[in-house]
Structures are given as C-alpha cells and as structure tokens.
Design a protein around this motif. Sequence first.
Motif, PDB file in Angstrom:
ATOM      1  N   GLN A  12       0.840  -1.219   0.000  1.00  4.13           N
ATOM      2  CA  GLN A  12       0.000   0.000   0.000  1.00  4.13           C
ATOM      3  C   GLN A  12       0.855   1.240   0.000  1.00  4.13           C
ATOM      4  OE1 GLN A  12      -2.580  -0.059   3.438  1.00  4.13           O
ATOM      5  NE2 GLN A  12      -1.298  -1.576   4.213  1.00  4.13           N
ATOM      6  N   THR A 255       1.248  -0.741  -6.190  1.00  5.20           N
ATOM      7  CA  THR A 255       0.773  -1.833  -5.325  1.00  5.20           C
ATOM      8  C   THR A 255       1.775  -2.234  -4.258  1.00  5.20           C
ATOM      9  OG1 THR A 255       1.677  -3.614  -6.703  1.00  5.20           O
ATOM     10  CG2 THR A 255      -0.538  -2.796  -7.270  1.00  5.20           C
ATOM     11  N   SER A 257       3.777  -4.613  -4.724  1.00  4.00           N
ATOM     12  CA  SER A 257       4.052  -6.025  -4.963  1.00  4.00           C
ATOM     13  C   SER A 257       5.394  -6.201  -5.658  1.00  4.00           C
ATOM     14  CB  SER A 257       2.954  -6.643  -5.835  1.00  4.00           C
ATOM     15  OG  SER A 257       1.731  -6.706  -5.142  1.00  4.00           O
ATOM     16  N   TRP A 307      -6.899  -3.665  -2.563  1.00  7.85           N
ATOM     17  CA  TRP A 307      -5.702  -3.998  -3.337  1.00  7.85           C
ATOM     18  C   TRP A 307      -6.036  -4.086  -4.820  1.00  7.85           C
ATOM     19  CZ3 TRP A 307      -3.824  -7.508  -6.796  1.00  7.85           C
ATOM     20  CH2 TRP A 307      -2.427  -7.495  -7.007  1.00  7.85           C
ATOM     21  N   LYS A 310      -5.801  -0.797  -6.311  1.00  9.44           N
ATOM     22  CA  LYS A 310      -4.415  -0.411  -6.550  1.00  9.44           C
ATOM     23  C   LYS A 310      -3.851  -1.117  -7.785  1.00  9.44           C
ATOM     24  CE  LYS A 310      -2.701  -1.277  -2.471  1.00  9.44           C
ATOM     25  NZ  LYS A 310      -1.654  -1.328  -1.421  1.00  9.44           N
ATOM     26  N   ALA A 311      -4.203  -2.386  -7.946  1.00 11.73           N
ATOM     27  CA  ALA A 311      -3.753  -3.112  -9.137  1.00 11.73           C
ATOM     28  C   ALA A 311      -4.268  -2.431 -10.402  1.00 11.73           C
ATOM     29  CB  ALA A 311      -4.226  -4.562  -9.080  1.00 11.73           C
TER      30      ALA A 311
END
Length: 325
Positions: A12, A255, A257, A307, A310-311
């Motif tokens: 985040q 993200t 990630s 999430w 955000k993706a």
Amino acid sequence: MSYTGPDFDPPQPRRSRRGPLTVALAALVPGALLGWAVYAAVGGPADDGGSAHATATGSPSARTPSPGGASPTGTPDDDRGPSASPTATAPSPSASAPAGSGPLKGKVVVIDPGHNPGNARHTGEINRQVDIGTHRKECDTTGTATNDGYAEAEFTLDVAHRMRAILREQGATVKLTQDADRPFGPCVDERARIGNEANADAVVSIHADGSGAGNRGFHVILPGSVRAGAADTRAIVGPSRELGERIAGNFVRVTGSAPSNYVGGGTGLVTREDLGGLNLSTVPKVFIECGNMRDSKDAALLTSGAWRQKAAQGISEGIVSFLRG
C-alpha cells in the motif's frame, strides 16, 4: 491464468513517503526489477490491501487445470477456475465506454479480462481447438481460483471494471473483450481479433496465476517474435515491450508487490511465443499475471477490494505512461 497449457490469455502505497523523484524513477524503469528496488528503498508497504488511489495521475511515470490445484508445469495458460462472488466489486459501466476530454482523448484501450465466469459450464465449447498461428489449442480455459474458491474470472472482471473507470477519466475510449455478457469465451483468437478490429492503441489481458504455494509476485508477459501461419508479431514486439515495462514499473510503485519469484528472473517480465492472444495480435498487447491465487499471501491481496483498486491503478498508469510517450 494457468501455467499448464500453451496458450493462456493469461501470472500500500504510502505516497507521503515518496517524493517526485521516486515517481519519476518509477516511470523510467526499463523493467520491474529496478522499479521494485526503487520502491523498496523508500519503504514500500507490506502485504495488506491498504487504501487505493482514486484516479490515474497520468504520470509519465489453456489447458484447463484442476480448479483446486496448481498447474503441472508452472507456466501460464489462457484461463481457469470456478466462479465465486468477488468482494468489493467495482461498478460496471457499459462494455464500450465513450471517450472523455482528458489526455487520452482519441486513444483506444482494449481490456481483456481473462476467463469468462461461464466457461466452467461450457467445457465442450471452450475445449474446441482454434488456430493460433504456431499450432492449434483450446478455445479458452476456466481459469484458476484461490483455495477458498474466489475465481480468477471474477478477479479479472473486477479489475477490468476498475481500469475502465480510471481510463475513461483520462479520456480514453475503452472496450472490454467480454463482460460476463456471453455464455462463455470469447476464444483466444477472437480476443486478439477484438483488439485488432478496434485498432487499439494498447491491449492488456488481465489474469492471476495458479502456480504452487510459495510462488509469489506478478509478472507481465510480452509477445515474442513469431511468424507462422496467421501469426506475425514482428511489428508489435517493440511497442509491446515498452507497454509491458511501463505497466510493470507502475504496478510495483502503486501496489508495492514484488516481481515474480518463480518466473522472469526477478524482472517481472516474461516473453512467450505460444499464446494465441499475443501471437494473433496486430496491435501492442501484453498479459499481466497480477499474483498467484494458490499462494495464501498473494491470495489475501487478490481477494482485497482495496488492493484490486491499486492493481487497476498501477496497470492503468502504465497504460497512460505508454500512450503519452
């Protein structure tokens, strides 16, 4: 998206802690590995969903696997998984959204949500073989699902709806290849044809992987150079790579990630020559595997509405960056 077959249609932020220099660097990354390094250096988020961005910034910045199991080969296919109701589903505007007056006015974006939720009820139809240039393969697959039954097909539609809203605000005309508005499919060759006939400036196929537990992270699949039968990707290899690199960098930044730890050598980029959705495309196109549904930590992200926003934001900002040059 499953890694079992030769042709899957697809594997985040705390902005207050990132200054303009970080955003600029993320926009310039040649691949996701550098983007991840930049993000980690400024203190990226952990695994929780966190709050989502509201709008795009415009920064320049398959063979069907068993619905409950990992793909035998660990490589992406075209579609997977049983249907389940998504959480925090985004509003669904019309399939072909009109252009606005933003910076992408006049641009056409096609979003390809992998795996129709109805595929599992039409296995005979989706197992029909279609020509993808290099060989023949299944029309489509059912997709994968989390251990708790959240289907890839539901995930991809939800992210596609969120992206559509974001890109419309930027002025783009947006078309979806399917919106659960047909019993099954479309087949992988038709998915490519939809982008071609729209003369799209960019096409992104949305997926989530079904690899083994412990395999984590996202990766973007780029078309390799293919010239066989109806397939000729030579003209789109370069622009598709640029599109993929910009999506990967922005996906990392938004993200938090990391790039995949099991394919792509840590770059978050994978080139394939066996996917019909890429082989038959005549316009810039990539696939993105947003995470691994069969890993519990990735699944916790993929099932989070925050999430997923955000993706959608990260992918959309990559598209905006690509289209604005």
